[in-house]
Scaffold this motif. Sequence first.
Motif, PDB file in Angstrom:
ATOM      1  N   HIS A  51       4.113  87.684  23.679  1.00 11.16           N
ATOM      2  CA  HIS A  51       3.920  88.757  24.659  1.00 11.16           C
ATOM      3  C   HIS A  51       5.259  89.184  25.257  1.00 11.16           C
ATOM      4  CE1 HIS A  51       2.464  90.594  28.471  1.00 11.16           C
ATOM      5  NE2 HIS A  51       1.519  91.041  27.670  1.00 11.16           N
ATOM      6  N   ARG A  52       6.092  88.209  25.534  1.00  7.57           N
ATOM      7  CA  ARG A  52       7.389  88.460  26.183  1.00  7.57           C
ATOM      8  C   ARG A  52       8.429  89.014  25.211  1.00  7.57           C
ATOM      9  NH1 ARG A  52       7.834  83.713  27.740  1.00  7.57           N
ATOM     10  NH2 ARG A  52       9.324  82.957  26.237  1.00  7.57           N
ATOM     11  N   THR A  53       8.436  88.532  23.960  1.00  7.36           N
ATOM     12  CA  THR A  53       9.527  88.863  23.044  1.00  7.36           C
ATOM     13  C   THR A  53       9.129  89.772  21.892  1.00  7.36           C
ATOM     14  OG1 THR A  53       9.169  86.930  21.624  1.00  7.36           O
ATOM     15  CG2 THR A  53      10.633  86.642  23.534  1.00  7.36           C
ATOM     16  N   GLY A  54       7.838  89.953  21.678  1.00  8.97           N
ATOM     17  CA  GLY A  54       7.389  90.762  20.551  1.00  8.97           C
ATOM     18  C   GLY A  54       7.228  89.925  19.295  1.00  8.97           C
ATOM     19  N   PRO A  55       6.922  90.580  18.166  1.00  7.07           N
ATOM     20  CA  PRO A  55       6.657  89.874  16.905  1.00  7.07           C
ATOM     21  C   PRO A  55       7.809  88.948  16.509  1.00  7.07           C
ATOM     22  CG  PRO A  55       6.089  92.183  16.707  1.00  7.07           C
ATOM     23  CD  PRO A  55       6.801  92.028  18.014  1.00  7.07           C
ATOM     24  N   ARG A  56       7.428  87.786  15.973  1.00  2.60           N
ATOM     25  CA  ARG A  56       8.423  86.779  15.582  1.00  2.60           C
ATOM     26  C   ARG A  56       8.012  86.129  14.267  1.00  2.60           C
ATOM     27  NH1 ARG A  56      11.072  84.694  20.422  1.00  2.60           N
ATOM     28  NH2 ARG A  56      12.318  83.480  18.992  1.00  2.60           N
ATOM     29  N   ARG A  57       9.001  85.579  13.576  1.00  4.11           N
ATOM     30  CA  ARG A  57       8.756  84.765  12.375  1.00  4.11           C
ATOM     31  C   ARG A  57       8.183  83.419  12.816  1.00  4.11           C
ATOM     32  NH1 ARG A  57      13.864  85.222   8.327  1.00  4.11           N
ATOM     33  NH2 ARG A  57      14.075  87.478   8.347  1.00  4.11           N
ATOM     34  N   ILE A  58       7.422  82.809  11.939  1.00  3.81           N
ATOM     35  CA  ILE A  58       6.871  81.481  12.231  1.00  3.81           C
ATOM     36  C   ILE A  58       7.996  80.487  12.477  1.00  3.81           C
ATOM     37  CG2 ILE A  58       5.661  79.515  11.191  1.00  3.81           C
ATOM     38  CD1 ILE A  58       3.580  81.465  10.165  1.00  3.81           C
ATOM     39  N   THR A  59       9.069  80.569  11.701  1.00  5.68           N
ATOM     40  CA  THR A  59      10.176  79.626  11.896  1.00  5.68           C
ATOM     41  C   THR A  59      10.795  79.788  13.292  1.00  5.68           C
ATOM     42  OG1 THR A  59      11.667  81.190  10.803  1.00  5.68           O
ATOM     43  CG2 THR A  59      10.786  79.413   9.463  1.00  5.68           C
ATOM     44  N   ASP A  60      10.920  81.027  13.765  1.00  6.61           N
ATOM     45  CA  ASP A  60      11.457  81.270  15.108  1.00  6.61           C
ATOM     46  C   ASP A  60      10.518  80.720  16.178  1.00  6.61           C
ATOM     47  OD1 ASP A  60      13.583  82.599  13.940  1.00  6.61           O
ATOM     48  OD2 ASP A  60      12.726  84.599  14.290  1.00  6.61           O
ATOM     49  N   LEU A  61       9.226  80.953  15.990  1.00 10.41           N
ATOM     50  CA  LEU A  61       8.245  80.446  16.960  1.00 10.41           C
ATOM     51  C   LEU A  61       8.269  78.919  17.012  1.00 10.41           C
ATOM     52  CD1 LEU A  61       5.192  82.786  16.290  1.00 10.41           C
ATOM     53  CD2 LEU A  61       6.596  82.681  18.378  1.00 10.41           C
ATOM     54  N   ALA A  62       8.363  78.295  15.845  1.00  9.35           N
ATOM     55  CA  ALA A  62       8.394  76.827  15.794  1.00  9.35           C
ATOM     56  C   ALA A  62       9.603  76.299  16.564  1.00  9.35           C
ATOM     57  CB  ALA A  62       8.423  76.339  14.350  1.00  9.35           C
ATOM     58  N   ALA A  63      10.751  76.909  16.355  1.00 12.05           N
ATOM     59  CA  ALA A  63      11.954  76.460  17.058  1.00 12.05           C
ATOM     60  C   ALA A  63      11.832  76.699  18.554  1.00 12.05           C
ATOM     61  CB  ALA A  63      13.181  77.188  16.502  1.00 12.05           C
ATOM     62  N   THR A  64      11.327  77.856  18.938  1.00 11.37           N
ATOM     63  CA  THR A  64      11.188  78.190  20.358  1.00 11.37           C
ATOM     64  C   THR A  64      10.228  77.240  21.066  1.00 11.37           C
ATOM     65  OG1 THR A  64      11.650  80.513  19.946  1.00 11.37           O
ATOM     66  CG2 THR A  64      10.480  80.006  21.969  1.00 11.37           C
ATOM     67  N   GLU A  65       9.128  76.911  20.404  1.00 11.43           N
ATOM     68  CA  GLU A  65       8.109  76.072  21.035  1.00 11.43           C
ATOM     69  C   GLU A  65       8.333  74.581  20.798  1.00 11.43           C
ATOM     70  OE1 GLU A  65       6.433  77.565  23.186  1.00 11.43           O
ATOM     71  OE2 GLU A  65       6.840  79.587  22.474  1.00 11.43           O
ATOM     72  N   GLY A  66       9.340  74.240  19.998  1.00 10.29           N
ATOM     73  CA  GLY A  66       9.684  72.833  19.802  1.00 10.29           C
ATOM     74  C   GLY A  66       8.702  72.069  18.933  1.00 10.29           C
ATOM     75  N   VAL A  67       8.159  72.750  17.921  1.00 11.14           N
ATOM     76  CA  VAL A  67       7.257  72.080  16.984  1.00 11.14           C
ATOM     77  C   VAL A  67       7.778  72.313  15.565  1.00 11.14           C
ATOM     78  CG1 VAL A  67       5.241  72.322  18.498  1.00 11.14           C
ATOM     79  CG2 VAL A  67       5.690  74.075  16.777  1.00 11.14           C
TER      80      VAL A  67
END
Length: 120
Positions: free
Chosen positions: A13-29
Amino acid sequence: MSVTSAATLATLHRTGPRRITDLAATEGVTQPAMTTLVRVMEESGLVERRGDPSDRRVTLVCLTEAGASYVRTRHQAGVDAFARLIDELPDDEVEALVAALPALAHLAELEDRDRGGPKR
């Protein structure tokens, strides 16, 4: 909904569409964990996968309207809860909170920067 799911929706919601790899790094999983999480949220209608127009090899995870609505509703519930609690504070404590707002806003900017999002 898990904390990681809610955090992932908030990140989208805050950053817009993201790659799964980016989301994993951001969320620490791990990437496999994020892939599973995205699949579950996709099945729930909260996110969808779309191709990246700038690179056809890339798939982006995007919020659906249902996902955005969930984030907004959850955010408003938090705002309402804090407002009720603040209404119970004595005036001097409310003034202390107001005085702390610039520092709290700066913390939010630092967190956004660390998570790769836009400044608020």
